[in-house]
Design a protein around this motif. Sequence first.
Motif, PDB file in Angstrom:
ATOM      1  N   ASP A 224      24.170  13.177 -32.449  1.00 39.94           N
ATOM      2  CA  ASP A 224      25.461  12.939 -31.806  1.00 39.94           C
ATOM      3  C   ASP A 224      25.894  14.015 -30.820  1.00 39.94           C
ATOM      4  O   ASP A 224      27.058  14.057 -30.424  1.00 39.94           O
ATOM      5  CB  ASP A 224      26.538  12.782 -32.875  1.00 39.94           C
ATOM      6  CG  ASP A 224      26.679  14.034 -33.743  1.00 39.94           C
ATOM      7  OD1 ASP A 224      25.814  14.921 -33.656  1.00 39.94           O
ATOM      8  OD2 ASP A 224      27.659  14.119 -34.506  1.00 39.94           O
TER       9      ASP A 224
ATOM     10  N   PHE B  30      27.531  12.529 -27.787  1.00 42.13           N
ATOM     11  CA  PHE B  30      28.497  11.462 -27.993  1.00 42.13           C
ATOM     12  C   PHE B  30      29.865  11.888 -27.455  1.00 42.13           C
ATOM     13  O   PHE B  30      30.159  13.082 -27.355  1.00 42.13           O
ATOM     14  CB  PHE B  30      28.616  11.122 -29.478  1.00 42.13           C
ATOM     15  CG  PHE B  30      27.450  10.318 -30.010  1.00 42.13           C
ATOM     16  CD1 PHE B  30      26.363   9.999 -29.223  1.00 42.13           C
ATOM     17  CD2 PHE B  30      27.455   9.877 -31.322  1.00 42.13           C
ATOM     18  CE1 PHE B  30      25.298   9.260 -29.720  1.00 42.13           C
ATOM     19  CE2 PHE B  30      26.407   9.140 -31.833  1.00 42.13           C
ATOM     20  CZ  PHE B  30      25.328   8.832 -31.031  1.00 42.13           C
TER      21      PHE B  30
ATOM     22  N   HIS C 231      31.815  12.782 -32.861  1.00 46.57           N
ATOM     23  CA  HIS C 231      30.831  13.619 -33.547  1.00 46.57           C
ATOM     24  C   HIS C 231      31.020  13.461 -35.051  1.00 46.57           C
ATOM     25  O   HIS C 231      32.135  13.260 -35.539  1.00 46.57           O
ATOM     26  CB  HIS C 231      31.006  15.084 -33.140  1.00 46.57           C
ATOM     27  CG  HIS C 231      30.655  15.343 -31.713  1.00 46.57           C
ATOM     28  ND1 HIS C 231      30.979  16.518 -31.069  1.00 46.57           N
ATOM     29  CD2 HIS C 231      30.031  14.582 -30.790  1.00 46.57           C
ATOM     30  CE1 HIS C 231      30.562  16.478 -29.824  1.00 46.57           C
ATOM     31  NE2 HIS C 231      29.992  15.300 -29.621  1.00 46.57           N
TER      32      HIS C 231
ATOM     33  N   TYR D 143      25.833   2.678 -33.114  1.00 47.63           N
ATOM     34  CA  TYR D 143      25.138   3.479 -32.118  1.00 47.63           C
ATOM     35  C   TYR D 143      23.676   3.033 -32.112  1.00 47.63           C
ATOM     36  O   TYR D 143      23.153   2.556 -33.120  1.00 47.63           O
ATOM     37  CB  TYR D 143      25.304   4.974 -32.336  1.00 47.63           C
ATOM     38  CG  TYR D 143      24.785   5.540 -33.634  1.00 47.63           C
ATOM     39  CD1 TYR D 143      23.502   6.081 -33.725  1.00 47.63           C
ATOM     40  CD2 TYR D 143      25.582   5.580 -34.775  1.00 47.63           C
ATOM     41  CE1 TYR D 143      23.025   6.633 -34.905  1.00 47.63           C
ATOM     42  CE2 TYR D 143      25.119   6.130 -35.959  1.00 47.63           C
ATOM     43  CZ  TYR D 143      23.833   6.654 -36.008  1.00 47.63           C
ATOM     44  OH  TYR D 143      23.367   7.191 -37.189  1.00 47.63           O
TER      45      TYR D 143
END
Length: 256
Positions: A148, A151, A156, A199
């Motif tokens: 992450d 991201f 996060h 994701y």
Amino acid sequence: GRAQAPTVSVTGVFSPGEHGFACFRVPSLVAIPGDKPRLLAFAEARGPPEAPGCHDMSAKGIALKSSTTAGRTWGGLRLLGVSPAWDARSFPPAGGVHNPTALWDPTRRQLLLHYVEGTRIFGIVNGTTWQLRSTDGGASFLPRERVDARFPAGLHGLYPGPGAGIALATGAKRGRLVFPAFVFQGPRYFPTQETTLAYYSDDGAKTFQVSTSRFSHARPNDQFDEPAVVERADGSLLFSIRGNYSLKDKRHKAWP
């Protein structure tokens, strides 16, 4: 003649007290196909010896067991994902690891295990999301990889799953690797607002992007988390999401 009822056998995979841990929670099961198929079972290893009890934040690492007998028997326990920051001097412990979520990638014949590390008291301080990759069916794992880091702010420390990720099997995005996830967006655990999303990776889990679709509960004092995802026959994705009504919010009555 009369049809016989199917025989059901039950085999324990993880047991409380095993290897000194108080309990094993949040399981993830993945099947590895091939000439010698195997099942891999993952779970949070919570509690002693360093941290007392089965508190949600007390998982030292991720327990792994494998079976080559279709689940009838299981091998010894291995501990994965222990945080370099693990510290049980405080309670809940710092550096705990949570939500092991496995995915088998048939295109590249790789196993991925995602988890979140270092969350402090749920949404008060979010942690970081990590990946362990195996190219030999879970016999060994490569060094952990941060998922992450790129991201957007506030995303996060995504909690993958729990459960399993999927590799899309049909359509233009065939081979895409998808993990369902949620994130606490505090500042307090009760009441709080959570966001559920996915994701995904189109490059074999080298990099991940977060979905544009986001799911949040309509009322900010309720929680909306722990999603599971499946691919439907038409290639679309179906999410099943837990609605976690906050009974500690005294301004609303419980659900009827």
